[in-house]
Design a protein around this motif. Sequence first.
Motif, PDB file in Angstrom:
ATOM      1  N   GLU A  41       0.969  -1.089  -0.246  1.00 47.80           N
ATOM      2  CA  GLU A  41      -0.300  -0.499   0.246  1.00 47.80           C
ATOM      3  C   GLU A  41       0.976   0.958   0.147  1.00 47.80           C
ATOM      4  OE1 GLU A  41      -3.709  -1.171   2.231  1.00 47.80           O
ATOM      5  OE2 GLU A  41      -2.373  -0.419   3.461  1.00 47.80           O
ATOM      6  N   ALA A  42       0.117   2.260  -0.030  1.00 51.27           N
ATOM      7  CA  ALA A  42       1.152   3.803  -0.243  1.00 51.27           C
ATOM      8  C   ALA A  42       0.482   4.924  -0.370  1.00 51.27           C
ATOM      9  CB  ALA A  42       1.730   3.703  -1.771  1.00 51.27           C
ATOM     10  N   ILE A  43       0.623   5.977   0.357  1.00 51.28           N
ATOM     11  CA  ILE A  43      -0.482   6.956   0.531  1.00 51.28           C
ATOM     12  C   ILE A  43       0.187   7.978  -0.988  1.00 51.28           C
ATOM     13  CG2 ILE A  43      -1.076   7.556   3.006  1.00 51.28           C
ATOM     14  CD1 ILE A  43       1.270   9.869   2.505  1.00 51.28           C
ATOM     15  N   GLU A  44      -1.342   8.238  -1.355  1.00 45.54           N
ATOM     16  CA  GLU A  44      -1.281   8.877  -2.523  1.00 45.54           C
ATOM     17  C   GLU A  44      -1.871  10.385  -2.588  1.00 45.54           C
ATOM     18  OE1 GLU A  44      -1.612   7.749  -7.169  1.00 45.54           O
ATOM     19  OE2 GLU A  44      -3.814   8.510  -5.767  1.00 45.54           O
ATOM     20  N   SER A  45      -0.792  11.543  -3.111  1.00 50.66           N
ATOM     21  CA  SER A  45      -1.846  12.883  -2.362  1.00 50.66           C
ATOM     22  C   SER A  45      -2.805  12.994  -4.130  1.00 50.66           C
ATOM     23  CB  SER A  45      -1.294  13.892  -3.697  1.00 50.66           C
ATOM     24  OG  SER A  45      -0.348  14.366  -5.373  1.00 50.66           O
ATOM     25  N   ALA A  46      -4.491  13.618  -3.293  1.00 55.11           N
ATOM     26  CA  ALA A  46      -5.183  14.191  -3.128  1.00 55.11           C
ATOM     27  C   ALA A  46      -5.753  15.565  -3.686  1.00 55.11           C
ATOM     28  CB  ALA A  46      -6.080  14.537  -2.276  1.00 55.11           C
ATOM     29  N   GLY A  47      -4.380  15.934  -4.833  1.00 51.65           N
ATOM     30  CA  GLY A  47      -4.505  17.061  -5.975  1.00 51.65           C
ATOM     31  C   GLY A  47      -4.472  18.364  -5.148  1.00 51.65           C
ATOM     32  N   LYS A  48      -4.240  18.470  -3.898  1.00 51.63           N
ATOM     33  CA  LYS A  48      -4.217  20.310  -3.127  1.00 51.63           C
ATOM     34  C   LYS A  48      -3.060  20.431  -2.863  1.00 51.63           C
ATOM     35  CE  LYS A  48      -7.520  18.767   0.111  1.00 51.63           C
ATOM     36  NZ  LYS A  48      -8.172  18.966   0.904  1.00 51.63           N
ATOM     37  N   LYS A  49      -2.425  21.811  -3.350  1.00 52.07           N
ATOM     38  CA  LYS A  49      -1.665  22.607  -2.261  1.00 52.07           C
ATOM     39  C   LYS A  49      -1.107  22.032  -0.667  1.00 52.07           C
ATOM     40  CE  LYS A  49       1.999  26.167  -4.237  1.00 52.07           C
ATOM     41  NZ  LYS A  49       2.404  27.074  -4.618  1.00 52.07           N
ATOM     42  N   TRP A  50      -0.253  20.910  -0.328  1.00 45.54           N
ATOM     43  CA  TRP A  50      -0.364  21.050   0.946  1.00 45.54           C
ATOM     44  C   TRP A  50       0.117  20.048   1.198  1.00 45.54           C
ATOM     45  CZ3 TRP A  50      -0.468  24.086   4.652  1.00 45.54           C
ATOM     46  CH2 TRP A  50      -0.742  24.411   5.335  1.00 45.54           C
ATOM     47  N   TYR A  51       0.442  19.880   2.359  1.00 43.22           N
ATOM     48  CA  TYR A  51       1.203  18.147   2.911  1.00 43.22           C
ATOM     49  C   TYR A  51       0.362  17.246   2.618  1.00 43.22           C
ATOM     50  CZ  TYR A  51       3.618  21.981   6.229  1.00 43.22           C
ATOM     51  OH  TYR A  51       4.313  23.195   6.026  1.00 43.22           O
ATOM     52  N   ILE A  52       1.270  16.360   2.306  1.00 44.29           N
ATOM     53  CA  ILE A  52       0.864  14.907   1.786  1.00 44.29           C
ATOM     54  C   ILE A  52       1.095  13.756   3.213  1.00 44.29           C
ATOM     55  CG2 ILE A  52      -0.070  15.100  -0.243  1.00 44.29           C
ATOM     56  CD1 ILE A  52       2.414  13.929  -0.673  1.00 44.29           C
ATOM     57  N   VAL A  53       2.610  14.694   3.964  1.00 38.39           N
ATOM     58  CA  VAL A  53       2.392  13.401   4.570  1.00 38.39           C
ATOM     59  C   VAL A  53       2.702  14.578   6.228  1.00 38.39           C
ATOM     60  CG1 VAL A  53       4.292  12.475   6.009  1.00 38.39           C
ATOM     61  CG2 VAL A  53       3.664  11.842   4.340  1.00 38.39           C
ATOM     62  N   HIS A  54       1.965  14.263   7.543  1.00 42.07           N
ATOM     63  CA  HIS A  54       1.973  15.375   8.830  1.00 42.07           C
ATOM     64  C   HIS A  54       2.506  14.373   9.669  1.00 42.07           C
ATOM     65  CE1 HIS A  54       1.708  18.890  10.990  1.00 42.07           C
ATOM     66  NE2 HIS A  54       1.835  19.627  10.210  1.00 42.07           N
ATOM     67  N   LYS A  55       3.762  13.921  10.019  1.00 45.75           N
ATOM     68  CA  LYS A  55       2.977  13.153  11.460  1.00 45.75           C
ATOM     69  C   LYS A  55       5.005  13.103  12.362  1.00 45.75           C
ATOM     70  CE  LYS A  55       0.502   9.304  12.599  1.00 45.75           C
ATOM     71  NZ  LYS A  55      -0.786  10.086  13.204  1.00 45.75           N
ATOM     72  N   ALA A  56       4.409  12.620  13.718  1.00 46.16           N
ATOM     73  CA  ALA A  56       5.510  13.456  14.856  1.00 46.16           C
ATOM     74  C   ALA A  56       6.014  11.822  15.044  1.00 46.16           C
ATOM     75  CB  ALA A  56       4.816  13.969  15.986  1.00 46.16           C
ATOM     76  N   VAL A  57       6.897  11.891  15.686  1.00 47.54           N
ATOM     77  CA  VAL A  57       7.687  10.585  16.255  1.00 47.54           C
ATOM     78  C   VAL A  57       8.102  11.171  17.611  1.00 47.54           C
ATOM     79  CG1 VAL A  57       9.095   8.737  16.137  1.00 47.54           C
ATOM     80  CG2 VAL A  57       8.596   9.702  14.110  1.00 47.54           C
ATOM     81  N   HIS A  58       7.240  10.561  18.449  1.00 47.83           N
ATOM     82  CA  HIS A  58       8.268  11.168  19.783  1.00 47.83           C
ATOM     83  C   HIS A  58       8.439   9.824  20.721  1.00 47.83           C
ATOM     84  CE1 HIS A  58       4.758  13.917  19.832  1.00 47.83           C
ATOM     85  NE2 HIS A  58       3.712  13.033  19.665  1.00 47.83           N
ATOM     86  N   GLY A  59       9.024  10.811  21.877  1.00 47.95           N
ATOM     87  CA  GLY A  59      10.346  10.377  23.007  1.00 47.95           C
ATOM     88  C   GLY A  59      11.476   9.226  22.081  1.00 47.95           C
ATOM     89  N   LEU A  60      12.061  10.165  21.169  1.00 46.67           N
ATOM     90  CA  LEU A  60      13.457   9.704  20.647  1.00 46.67           C
ATOM     91  C   LEU A  60      14.587  10.228  21.890  1.00 46.67           C
ATOM     92  CD1 LEU A  60      12.663  10.976  17.107  1.00 46.67           C
ATOM     93  CD2 LEU A  60      12.458   8.244  18.061  1.00 46.67           C
ATOM     94  N   PRO A  61      15.754   9.565  21.830  1.00 39.99           N
ATOM     95  CA  PRO A  61      16.651   9.838  22.571  1.00 39.99           C
ATOM     96  C   PRO A  61      17.538  11.208  21.997  1.00 39.99           C
ATOM     97  CG  PRO A  61      16.320   7.191  22.738  1.00 39.99           C
ATOM     98  CD  PRO A  61      15.622   8.048  21.815  1.00 39.99           C
ATOM     99  N   ALA A  62      18.021  11.829  22.558  1.00 41.92           N
ATOM    100  CA  ALA A  62      18.822  12.537  21.240  1.00 41.92           C
ATOM    101  C   ALA A  62      20.119  12.350  21.215  1.00 41.92           C
ATOM    102  CB  ALA A  62      19.100  14.209  22.119  1.00 41.92           C
ATOM    103  N   GLY A  63      20.790  12.500  19.346  1.00 42.91           N
ATOM    104  CA  GLY A  63      21.565  12.469  19.011  1.00 42.91           C
ATOM    105  C   GLY A  63      21.353  12.220  17.315  1.00 42.91           C
ATOM    106  N   LYS A  64      21.897  11.266  16.110  1.00 45.64           N
ATOM    107  CA  LYS A  64      22.070  11.640  14.955  1.00 45.64           C
ATOM    108  C   LYS A  64      20.855  10.935  14.598  1.00 45.64           C
ATOM    109  CE  LYS A  64      26.764  13.521  14.615  1.00 45.64           C
ATOM    110  NZ  LYS A  64      27.728  13.261  13.874  1.00 45.64           N
ATOM    111  N   TYR A  65      20.047  11.228  13.237  1.00 48.75           N
ATOM    112  CA  TYR A  65      19.710  10.497  12.373  1.00 48.75           C
ATOM    113  C   TYR A  65      19.469  10.762  11.381  1.00 48.75           C
ATOM    114  CZ  TYR A  65      16.830   9.242  17.396  1.00 48.75           C
ATOM    115  OH  TYR A  65      16.738   9.025  18.198  1.00 48.75           O
ATOM    116  N   ARG A  66      18.636  10.069  10.537  1.00 49.89           N
ATOM    117  CA  ARG A  66      18.567  10.055   9.457  1.00 49.89           C
ATOM    118  C   ARG A  66      17.371   9.366   8.925  1.00 49.89           C
ATOM    119  NH1 ARG A  66      21.645   7.919   4.287  1.00 49.89           N
ATOM    120  NH2 ARG A  66      22.659   9.364   4.508  1.00 49.89           N
TER     121      ARG A  66
END
Length: 800
Positions: A58-83
Amino acid sequence: MNWRNSVCIIVCQMALCATVGFSQQPITRAGDKTILSPADLKMDNNTVVKDAAAPTGEAIESAGKKWYIVHKAVHGLPAGKYRVTVRLSISKRDAPNHVGRIIVNSTTGDSLEDLSLPFETETFRAANEYQDLSLDLMHAPKDKGKFSLLVRVLHENPAIPVRVAQVVVTANELPPVVVYKVCPEKLLARPNSSQPITVSIANTTDQPQSGLKLQLRLTRGVGENVSVGEQGVSLQPFESREVTFPWNTGKTEYGYEVRATLVDAAGKAISALSDYFAVSSSHFRLRINATPQWNMYLLDKNHSVRAAQSLRLAYGNYVEVYGWAPSAFGELYPRHRFWTSGQISEWKYDRDAMKAWIGEMHRLGMFVTAYNISLFNGWPGQEIMRQHPEWCSFNEKGRPNGGVNTAYWQTKENVYGDNEMPKATPFVGEMPNHGSVWPENDDLMKHAASEILLINKELGFDGMRWDGHPIVYVVKDERGGIIGTGFGSMIWNHEGKRIVDLIPKGDLDAQSLHNMQLIKETVRKAAPDFQWGYNAGYDKTVEQQPNTWQEVVKDAGIWVEGGFRSGDEGRADPSNTWDKYIDKLYLSSQFVIRSGGYPIHGALAADSAIMRRFMNALFLSQGSHACWHGGTWGEFLDHSRFATRYSQYLFDPALRPWWGYPDIHVSGWVQWEDRNAGKIPPLDSQFRIKSDHPLFFPEKTFFTREVSNTERESVLHLFNHPGKPYIDYTEMNPPPIQKNVEISIKSPPGMKATEAWCLSPDQWPMEEKLSVAADDPGWVKLTIPTLEVWNTVVVKWEKG
């Protein structure tokens, strides 16, 4: 930056909290991952669709509007270097177009606070084929050693549907004590000035950390390390602290890396982080573009401050504000809080916001240049033309020179407001109503100088670039001819007298020189650090007005007009070959540099993002400060960071062509001739290159830099040839990546190679030390492991 996959490595040193969440497996050690599936990413502006090519089907597909198609947070991450890696695809790839951008870190919804990764149609190998786009970041702790990360994908071109298969957040380094920010006070510092460097560190654990040492060093050039200092530190559980190291820039100019390293009691490095800055007495010499930014819509103080911070994160150390003044030349300084540009009717400003923006630019070590032109425009310009006809030039019929049109006459209410924005103007567009200045009036020149001083004192502008300074735009032997329809001939005054009859001995050069010296000297007395740039009209002033040319070019930014923009030539014209283009670029840059100035080529534009980046790299290699008119924010970030760090190998006037100095004759509008061309020795008499794919005209990208009486550096810019022999502004494919490119360089007489480095904005880290091997007698051999698009090879030589 991998040009093929457009995977941009960005070290982001901001720390902000996220506000939305989802269930996840906790990240506790390096290598752990959090994977966001389409079910996690579902929101109003996307739709979950079946997709066999996606990892989950499955995938998410844009809905044809000029706006965010992904807007998601990840909580509780230890400080450091990420990709953060986003797997995307697009459904159409038939023409170069900007599509959107990936944004991480900020939770405010304002992308000006973020470093971001733009993606274009050219980013993708093919339509409906997924690619991974990644950003690397260092994040600070916010709550007991942890933080929240917001991931967004902004869809900016709804005509091109986008799919996202997954988002992966990977922990690369999670040390118990982290260096999460390194902040030199100024991005572009002055020589012999204070440059304190603040390092932010944090204990990410619930145990105290003691016996630590924080070390700070600088590296300039390649391999030249300077220790700034060392401080012992101890941290309580979850404690964050800022440690400031004092430092003075001294006399040495150009680029630096500043690196902070935390070591434990045994001397083992726990965490390290770098940032970059440069030192220069002239911001025109080291002005570095990070974003296509001609204008700032300064209507809100907070937004203006964030705009300056955004530019700093992208290593852009200047902005030239185009067409901003209530009236060019006549009334630069706005007499009321709100105003409309006299040049472009749609542009409106708030004086308080502009002052806040320039103040923040200065705090961060960046500079702001005002654009000016020798015209009266807007309502203030109208009033000047009414009250001071002796300051205006006229044509042979007694009409004001320029484009005066009473149908577009303005009122004060169209231009100024004290408590609210001005009313709409009676026209839309750029300068339908303007008049030319008269270039033989000292009172007018003093008035221009007073306006310049006002914008320096009251607003904080650091310099000015003239788009046509007030010289006499008439060729000596012409009788009434007009040079440039925009300015008119400037031949008759308000009494019907010709300029050539009023100037003593008809010496146009002397009058032009007098004008510029009068303005500059008046400004210098009150603002000695104010700096100048010019759209010099060198093809006229060099031959016709040589003394004026020498006055304006010294230590100034010189806009190289025409012949380099897509509008100056066919957009895909086979006669506009790369050979001709690099020759123009090389000669025009050398002409300005050898005359004592700093070349600015603009305003450049291209449909293709790959073409823009390739051209931007070419201009940097020639010591030019390219100014773009178009493109997307952040696409030159890696170039700007690279140019800041290694500015001595790009902008130092001590760099000279490998064979000697050209003798350049300007014979017309961007018509350049090197009268020493016949003296250039064969290329293989000094260096030889062996590669699988052709390289881009290395004879124009090889320079020598004299460091001292006993030290020299060879600087060779290697460009992977784009393949097509001519410039096509509409499309460009990245060249094939090359491996193990062999270079042989002839040793300078009486000198030996001590070390060699390969530098590149296309790789991370940006530098790699090379082995120097003996070749034929008197030659050394180097092997370049990888060439994507642009590498800079530096060989250091010493007598002995």
